[in-house]
Motif scaffolding. Structure first.
Motif, mmCIF file in Angstrom:
data_model
loop_
_atom_site.group_PDB
_atom_site.id
_atom_site.type_symbol
_atom_site.label_atom_id
_atom_site.label_comp_id
_atom_site.label_asym_id
_atom_site.label_seq_id
_atom_site.Cartn_x
_atom_site.Cartn_y
_atom_site.Cartn_z
ATOM 1 N N ARG A 150 -8.480 -10.684 -3.789
ATOM 2 C CA ARG A 150 -8.361 -10.831 -4.767
ATOM 3 C C ARG A 150 -6.985 -11.949 -5.437
ATOM 4 N NH1 ARG A 150 -7.725 -5.091 -7.660
ATOM 5 N NH2 ARG A 150 -8.242 -6.238 -9.559
ATOM 6 N N ASP A 151 -7.291 -11.956 -6.746
ATOM 7 C CA ASP A 151 -5.646 -12.924 -6.884
ATOM 8 C C ASP A 151 -4.636 -11.799 -7.959
ATOM 9 O OD1 ASP A 151 -4.035 -14.375 -8.063
ATOM 10 O OD2 ASP A 151 -5.385 -14.694 -9.762
ATOM 11 N N PRO A 152 -3.511 -11.035 -6.710
ATOM 12 C CA PRO A 152 -2.722 -10.552 -7.184
ATOM 13 C C PRO A 152 -2.169 -10.516 -8.558
ATOM 14 C CG PRO A 152 -1.685 -12.037 -5.080
ATOM 15 C CD PRO A 152 -2.845 -12.497 -5.394
ATOM 16 N N ALA A 153 -2.334 -12.091 -9.279
ATOM 17 C CA ALA A 153 -2.311 -11.634 -10.600
ATOM 18 C C ALA A 153 -2.948 -10.751 -11.520
ATOM 19 C CB ALA A 153 -1.991 -13.460 -11.179
ATOM 20 N N ALA A 154 -3.900 -10.498 -11.157
ATOM 21 C CA ALA A 154 -4.900 -9.654 -11.836
ATOM 22 C C ALA A 154 -4.514 -8.147 -11.842
ATOM 23 C CB ALA A 154 -6.107 -10.024 -11.406
ATOM 24 N N ILE A 155 -3.359 -7.706 -11.153
ATOM 25 C CA ILE A 155 -3.006 -6.258 -10.604
ATOM 26 C C ILE A 155 -1.454 -6.934 -11.994
ATOM 27 C CG2 ILE A 155 -2.755 -4.501 -9.774
ATOM 28 C CD1 ILE A 155 -4.378 -7.299 -7.315
ATOM 29 N N GLY A 156 -1.817 -5.906 -12.589
ATOM 30 C CA GLY A 156 -0.392 -4.981 -13.502
ATOM 31 C C GLY A 156 -0.201 -3.813 -12.708
ATOM 32 N N ALA A 167 13.657 -2.716 -4.851
ATOM 33 C CA ALA A 167 12.166 -2.205 -4.310
ATOM 34 C C ALA A 167 11.518 -2.906 -5.330
ATOM 35 C CB ALA A 167 12.294 -1.039 -5.578
ATOM 36 N N ARG A 168 11.596 -3.218 -6.595
ATOM 37 C CA ARG A 168 10.214 -4.167 -7.155
ATOM 38 C C ARG A 168 9.710 -5.502 -6.032
ATOM 39 N NH1 ARG A 168 9.934 -8.611 -10.118
ATOM 40 N NH2 ARG A 168 8.362 -8.500 -12.243
ATOM 41 N N GLY A 169 10.522 -5.788 -6.402
ATOM 42 C CA GLY A 169 9.734 -6.694 -4.666
ATOM 43 C C GLY A 169 9.166 -6.596 -3.859
ATOM 44 N N LEU A 170 9.741 -5.404 -3.383
ATOM 45 C CA LEU A 170 8.631 -4.414 -2.086
ATOM 46 C C LEU A 170 7.081 -4.371 -2.264
ATOM 47 C CD1 LEU A 170 11.465 -2.539 0.051
ATOM 48 C CD2 LEU A 170 9.821 -4.411 0.433
ATOM 49 N N VAL A 171 6.730 -3.866 -3.842
ATOM 50 C CA VAL A 171 5.844 -2.807 -4.473
ATOM 51 C C VAL A 171 5.216 -4.144 -4.663
ATOM 52 C CG1 VAL A 171 5.033 -2.139 -6.798
ATOM 53 C CG2 VAL A 171 6.951 -0.678 -5.555
ATOM 54 N N LEU A 172 5.575 -4.625 -5.354
ATOM 55 C CA LEU A 172 4.591 -6.801 -5.699
ATOM 56 C C LEU A 172 3.995 -7.236 -4.388
ATOM 57 C CD1 LEU A 172 6.517 -8.044 -8.882
ATOM 58 C CD2 LEU A 172 4.325 -6.386 -8.723
ATOM 59 N N ASP A 173 5.345 -7.188 -3.529
ATOM 60 C CA ASP A 173 4.226 -8.072 -1.979
ATOM 61 C C ASP A 173 3.533 -6.718 -1.531
ATOM 62 O OD1 ASP A 173 5.938 -9.865 -0.798
ATOM 63 O OD2 ASP A 173 5.952 -8.733 1.088
ATOM 64 N N ARG A 174 3.398 -6.115 -1.254
ATOM 65 C CA ARG A 174 2.511 -5.009 -1.768
ATOM 66 C C ARG A 174 0.866 -5.042 -1.870
ATOM 67 N NH1 ARG A 174 4.920 0.870 -0.426
ATOM 68 N NH2 ARG A 174 2.838 1.820 -0.024
ATOM 69 N N ILE A 175 0.991 -5.146 -3.084
ATOM 70 C CA ILE A 175 0.137 -5.355 -4.132
ATOM 71 C C ILE A 175 -0.337 -6.429 -3.655
ATOM 72 C CG2 ILE A 175 -0.391 -5.881 -6.418
ATOM 73 C CD1 ILE A 175 1.330 -4.047 -6.979
ATOM 74 N N ALA A 176 0.095 -7.687 -3.110
ATOM 75 C CA ALA A 176 -0.106 -8.983 -3.639
ATOM 76 C C ALA A 176 -1.136 -9.151 -2.150
ATOM 77 C CB ALA A 176 0.928 -9.968 -2.703
ATOM 78 N N ARG A 177 0.046 -8.271 -1.378
ATOM 79 C CA ARG A 177 -1.041 -7.785 0.333
ATOM 80 C C ARG A 177 -2.235 -7.339 -0.056
ATOM 81 N NH1 ARG A 177 3.267 -6.437 4.124
ATOM 82 N NH2 ARG A 177 4.508 -5.774 2.579
ATOM 83 N N ALA A 178 -2.519 -6.315 0.064
ATOM 84 C CA ALA A 178 -3.515 -5.371 -0.043
ATOM 85 C C ALA A 178 -4.839 -6.564 -1.372
ATOM 86 C CB ALA A 178 -3.607 -4.453 -1.520
ATOM 87 N N VAL A 235 -5.770 -1.304 -4.686
ATOM 88 C CA VAL A 235 -5.909 -2.420 -4.929
ATOM 89 C C VAL A 235 -7.127 -3.712 -4.944
ATOM 90 C CG1 VAL A 235 -5.020 -4.458 -4.993
ATOM 91 C CG2 VAL A 235 -3.482 -3.062 -5.671
ATOM 92 N N GLU A 236 -7.192 -2.817 -3.321
ATOM 93 C CA GLU A 236 -8.541 -3.170 -2.740
ATOM 94 C C GLU A 236 -10.012 -2.900 -3.062
ATOM 95 O OE1 GLU A 236 -5.858 -2.410 2.203
ATOM 96 O OE2 GLU A 236 -7.846 -1.460 1.500
ATOM 97 N N GLU A 237 -9.359 -2.157 -4.103
ATOM 98 C CA GLU A 237 -11.062 -1.508 -4.204
ATOM 99 C C GLU A 237 -11.181 -2.144 -5.625
ATOM 100 O OE1 GLU A 237 -13.234 -0.866 -2.812
ATOM 101 O OE2 GLU A 237 -12.165 -0.317 -1.079
ATOM 102 N N GLY A 238 -10.181 -2.127 -6.578
ATOM 103 C CA GLY A 238 -10.501 -3.177 -7.793
ATOM 104 C C GLY A 238 -9.244 -2.912 -8.987
ATOM 105 N N ALA A 239 -8.267 -2.088 -8.782
ATOM 106 C CA ALA A 239 -7.577 -1.756 -9.489
ATOM 107 C C ALA A 239 -6.724 -3.102 -10.539
ATOM 108 C CB ALA A 239 -6.295 -0.794 -8.942
ATOM 109 N N THR A 240 -6.787 -2.555 -11.903
ATOM 110 C CA THR A 240 -6.071 -4.138 -12.191
ATOM 111 C C THR A 240 -4.849 -3.005 -12.790
ATOM 112 O OG1 THR A 240 -6.536 -3.328 -14.984
ATOM 113 C CG2 THR A 240 -8.396 -4.794 -13.048
ATOM 114 N N LEU A 241 -4.401 -1.963 -12.391
ATOM 115 C CA LEU A 241 -3.352 -1.839 -12.826
ATOM 116 C C LEU A 241 -2.762 -0.418 -11.757
ATOM 117 C CD1 LEU A 241 -1.691 -1.588 -15.531
ATOM 118 C CD2 LEU A 241 -2.300 -0.229 -16.373
ATOM 119 N N VAL A 242 -1.684 -0.998 -11.403
ATOM 120 C CA VAL A 242 -1.525 0.230 -10.422
ATOM 121 C C VAL A 242 -0.561 1.121 -11.869
ATOM 122 C CG1 VAL A 242 -1.963 -0.684 -7.989
ATOM 123 C CG2 VAL A 242 -0.156 -1.049 -9.042
ATOM 124 N N ARG A 243 -0.392 2.280 -10.882
ATOM 125 C CA ARG A 243 1.198 3.446 -11.773
ATOM 126 C C ARG A 243 1.656 3.968 -10.661
ATOM 127 N NH1 ARG A 243 -3.920 5.788 -13.311
ATOM 128 N NH2 ARG A 243 -3.583 7.385 -12.043
#
Ligand SMILES: *Cc1c(COP(=O)(O)O)cnc(C)c1O
Length: 256
Positions: free
Chosen positions: A43-49, A26-37, A230-238
Motif C-alpha cells: 500500500r501507499d503510506p501516503a494513503a494512511i492518516g 515520537a511522530r517520526g517513529l509512528v509514521l515510520d511504523r505505518i510506512a513499513r506496515a 494498516v496491513e488490513e487496509g486502514a486509511t486512518l489510525v487513532r
C-alpha cells in the motif's frame, strides 16, 4: 473563562522546545511504523492518516504535539475537546468517543469530524443540527462506528443493522459518510485483532457495492495494533499512548 479575554496571560501559543522535539521524534517513529506496515501490504503510506489521540493530555503538551506536526487530534469527550480547542494551535479535531444526544449540537460545533456515529438515531440527530449550527447546505464528515465483533459491551452498529440502515443513513443530506470505524478487541497479541480489521474491510466493500455514497474510509487501529490495521487496509489510525505515553492513574485503575 470569558471568551473575550485577551490571551496574553494564558499564553496559549507558547510551547516547550524540548517537548516539541520529543513529539517530533515520537511522530517520526509512528509514521515510520505505518510506512513499513503499508509497504508490507503493498500500500501507499501516503494513503494512511494519523489521528493523535490526545484525550486526558493537558493543553500545553497537546500544543507541543501540534507544533511537532501532529495536526489531527482525537478526543473522546465533547467537553474536553471544547476546553482544549482554544488553548491549542490550529488543529483538526475528531470526536472518537460516545456521543450523548444532549451534546450533539456542541459536538457539531466543536469537531471537524465525528468518528463515533454509532446509531441511526444519532445520525438523524446530527443531520437535523448541521444546517442549524454550520449553515444551510453544509455537511458534516462522519464515520459510522461498527461493532464488528458484536461485543455487547461495545457501542456501534452491528453489521446487519448497518446494512439495513445504510440506505437511510446515505440519504441524510447533512452527513458526509467518509467510511467505517471500529475499535478492535482488547488482545494480548496485535495479530489477534486482525480478524476484526479484515471483517470491517470486507463489510465496507460489500456495503459500498450497493451504496456508493458510503466512502472508502476505514478508521481502525490504535497503539497496540495499528500496524496490523494498516496491513488490513486502514486509511486512518487513532494513536494515543504510542505518541503521548501511558494514560496511567485515572484510566489504568492504579499502579500495577
Ligand atoms: C483512546 C482511544 C484510542 C487510542 O488508544 P491508544 O491505545 O492510546 O492508542 C483510539 N480510539 C479510541 C476510540 C479511543 O477511545
Amino acid at each position: 473563562m470569558d471568551a473575550g479575554t485577551p490571551p496574553s496571560q494564558a499564553s496559549p501559543t507558547s510551547t516547550d522546545p524540548v517537548e516539541v522535539s520529543a513529539f517530533r521524534a515520537a511522530r517520526g517513529l509512528v509514521l515510520d511504523r505505518i510506512a513499513r506496515a503499508a509497504e508490507r501490504a503493498g500500500r501507499d503510506p501516503a494513503a494512511i492518516g494519523l489521528v493523535a489521540v490526545s484525550k486526558t493530555v493537558g493543553p500545553p503538551r497537546v500544543r507541543a504535539a501540534v507544533a511537532a506536526g501532529l495536526a489531527v487530534l482525537g478526543e473522546n469527550r465533547v467537553q474536553e475537546g471544547e476546553d482544549k480547542r482554544g488553548l491549542v494551535g490550529p488543529a483538526t479535531w475528531h470526536l472518537i468517543g460516545p456521543l450523548q444526544s444532549n451534546k450533539v449540537r456542541r459536538a457539531v460545533a466543536a469537531f471537524a469530524v465525528i468518528q463515533s456515529v454509532d446509531s441511526l438515531e444519532l445520525a438523524r440527530r446530527i443531520d437535523r443540527l448541521v444546517a442549524d449550527v454550520r449553515g444551510a447546505g453544509m455537511r458534516l464528515p462522519v464515520f459510522l462506528q461498527v461493532n464488528v465483533d458484536e461485543d455487547p459491551a461495545k457501542a456501534g452498529h452491528s453489521p446487519d443493522r448497518l446494512a439495513a440502515d445504510l440506505p437511510e443513513l446515505a440519504s441524510l443530506a447533512g452527513l458526509e459518510l467518509l467510511g467505517l470505524m471500529t475499535i478492535g478487541r482488547l488482545v494480548a497479541e496485535p495479530g489477534e485483532a486482525r480478524p476484526t480489521f479484515v471483517a470491517l474491510r470486507r463489510l465496507s466493500e460489500r456495503l459500498r457495492a450497493d451504496v456508493p455514497a458510503l466512502g472508502p474510509g476505514l478508521s481502525m487501529g490504535m497503539s497496540a495494533d495499528f500496524e496490523v490495521a494498516v496491513e488490513e487496509g486502514a486509511t486512518l489510525v487513532r494513536v494515543g499512548r504510542a505518541l503521548f505515553g501511558d494514560r496511567s492513574a485515572s484510566e489504568a485503575g492504579g499502579v500495577g
